[in-house]
Design an enzyme around this catalytic site. Structure first.
Site, PDB file in Angstrom:
ATOM      1  N   GLU A  76       0.835  -1.203   0.000  1.00 46.18           N
ATOM      2  CA  GLU A  76       0.000   0.000   0.000  1.00 46.18           C
ATOM      3  C   GLU A  76       0.873   1.258   0.000  1.00 46.18           C
ATOM      4  O   GLU A  76       1.858   1.347   0.732  1.00 46.18           O
ATOM      5  CB  GLU A  76      -0.897  -0.003   1.238  1.00 46.18           C
ATOM      6  CG  GLU A  76      -1.818   1.199   1.365  1.00 46.18           C
ATOM      7  CD  GLU A  76      -2.548   1.246   2.697  1.00 46.18           C
ATOM      8  OE1 GLU A  76      -3.592   1.914   2.769  1.00 46.18           O
ATOM      9  OE2 GLU A  76      -2.078   0.616   3.674  1.00 46.18           O
ATOM     10  N   LYS A 134     -10.575   2.838  -1.235  1.00 48.09           N
ATOM     11  CA  LYS A 134     -10.614   2.151   0.067  1.00 48.09           C
ATOM     12  C   LYS A 134     -11.890   2.498   0.829  1.00 48.09           C
ATOM     13  O   LYS A 134     -12.211   3.663   1.047  1.00 48.09           O
ATOM     14  CB  LYS A 134      -9.371   2.550   0.860  1.00 48.09           C
ATOM     15  CG  LYS A 134      -9.170   1.821   2.181  1.00 48.09           C
ATOM     16  CD  LYS A 134      -7.797   2.214   2.734  1.00 48.09           C
ATOM     17  CE  LYS A 134      -7.480   1.556   4.057  1.00 48.09           C
ATOM     18  NZ  LYS A 134      -6.110   1.922   4.510  1.00 48.09           N
ATOM     19  N   CYS A 177      -5.581  -2.628   2.776  1.00 48.45           N
ATOM     20  CA  CYS A 177      -5.177  -2.597   4.188  1.00 48.45           C
ATOM     21  C   CYS A 177      -6.353  -2.756   5.169  1.00 48.45           C
ATOM     22  O   CYS A 177      -6.823  -3.861   5.369  1.00 48.45           O
ATOM     23  CB  CYS A 177      -4.377  -1.332   4.475  1.00 48.45           C
ATOM     24  SG  CYS A 177      -3.308  -1.484   5.942  1.00 48.45           S
TER      25      CYS A 177
END
Length: 290
Positions: free
Chosen positions: A43, A115, A152
């Protein structure tokens, strides 16, 4: 048989952006030399993890998708290597900022995932920089099968993995930047791995995870309220089979390329034979969204 080869790249991140891109390219090419056609980098690998602190100047790191240096560079590499390369980057959309992944396939940008789950902690201050994603979970039909990508903090949520699998993902990829928990004084590495092993096992799907390594330190100054912080990123990048078993895992302090071959047709047959998706009862799960 539809056999694909995936790679997770674990790396430390240089101080300078151009050096980080050079290093990432070198490792991607090495993964391709080992046969990988799906290649996952960590990431936000273009820079040190800037979310340790709050600085308005870091908004300048954000770019439109087609203007991001990593996307531009790896678009060409993806074409050259005939590979699928998800690129994690700091995205700017007019006045809104996202933690995003652009999925590259043989030189084409297939799309962008933003995200969904944004963490907020003393040293993972992502809500200062990123708006929660508005794309919903996404999967892409690529030259190497159908992939789903979470970013993540998404990897702690079983709903994300289930949604991507229901949408047809054949492999789940998680670019990551995670390490020490200075406030909690807790080593989360084992917990972090087991969460994703659970996603793999419950959905009968392989998981590939790439994390960074190294100690990254913030020097106190008045703009950051004189806060000193440091994070030691603990690596632990790994690949599972389709039952959640970790097939290979990197140590906490080594740069490593993990390569694994998968037979997507065999995994598909196994998933059908197990009956997990046949026996789902969606009408009973309403509490999840209430």
């Amino acid at each position: 048989m539809r056999k694909i080869t995936a790679a997770a790249i674990q790396m430390s991140i240089p101080d300078k952006r151009e050096e980080a891109l050079d290093k990432a390219e070198k490792l991607v090419r090495q993964a391709a030399e080992q046969g990988a056609k799906i290649i996952l980098l960590p990431e936000l690998f273009e820079t040190r993890y800037f979310c340790q602190e709050r600085r308005y100047e870091y908004y300048d790191l954000a770019d439109k998708t087609e203007e991001n240096p990593a996307v531009i560079r790896f678009q060409k590499i993806s074409e050259m290597l005939s590979a699928v390369i998800p690129i994690s980057f700091f995205e700017r959309d007019v006045n809104t900022f996202y933690n995003s992944v652009a999925v590259l396939d043989c030189g084409k940008i297939l799309g962008v995932y933003r995200k969904t789950h944004i963490p907020d902690d003393h040293f993972y201050q992502e809500k200062f920089y990123f708006t929660p994603g508005n794309t919903g979970f996404k999967v892409w039909k690529t030259s190497q099968g159908t992939i789903g990508v979470g970013i993540c903090w998404d990897q702690w949520f079983p709903e994300a993995a289930r949604c991507m699998t229901l949408m047809g993902a054949e492999i789940l990829l998680y670019p990551t930047a995670i390490g020490s928990e200075p406030i909690l004084d807790f080593d989360s590495k084992g917990h972090w791995q087991r969460c994703m092993q659970g996603h793999s096992a419950a959905n009968l799907i392989p998981v590939v995870t790439a994390n960074r390594i190294g100690l990254e330190t913030v020097v106190p100054d008045s703009e950051n309220a004189n806060q000193k912080s440091e994070l030691k990123f603990y690596g632990g990048s790994f690949v599972t089979d389709h039952t959640g078993k970790i097939e290979e895992c990197a140590d906490s302090d080594e740069e490593k390329i993990i390569v694994r071959e998968y037979d997507l047709d065999e995994i598909h047959k196994f998933r059908l034979s197990w009956g997990v998706f046949r026996d789902r009862r969606p009408e009973m799960y309403k509490i999840i969204t209430e």
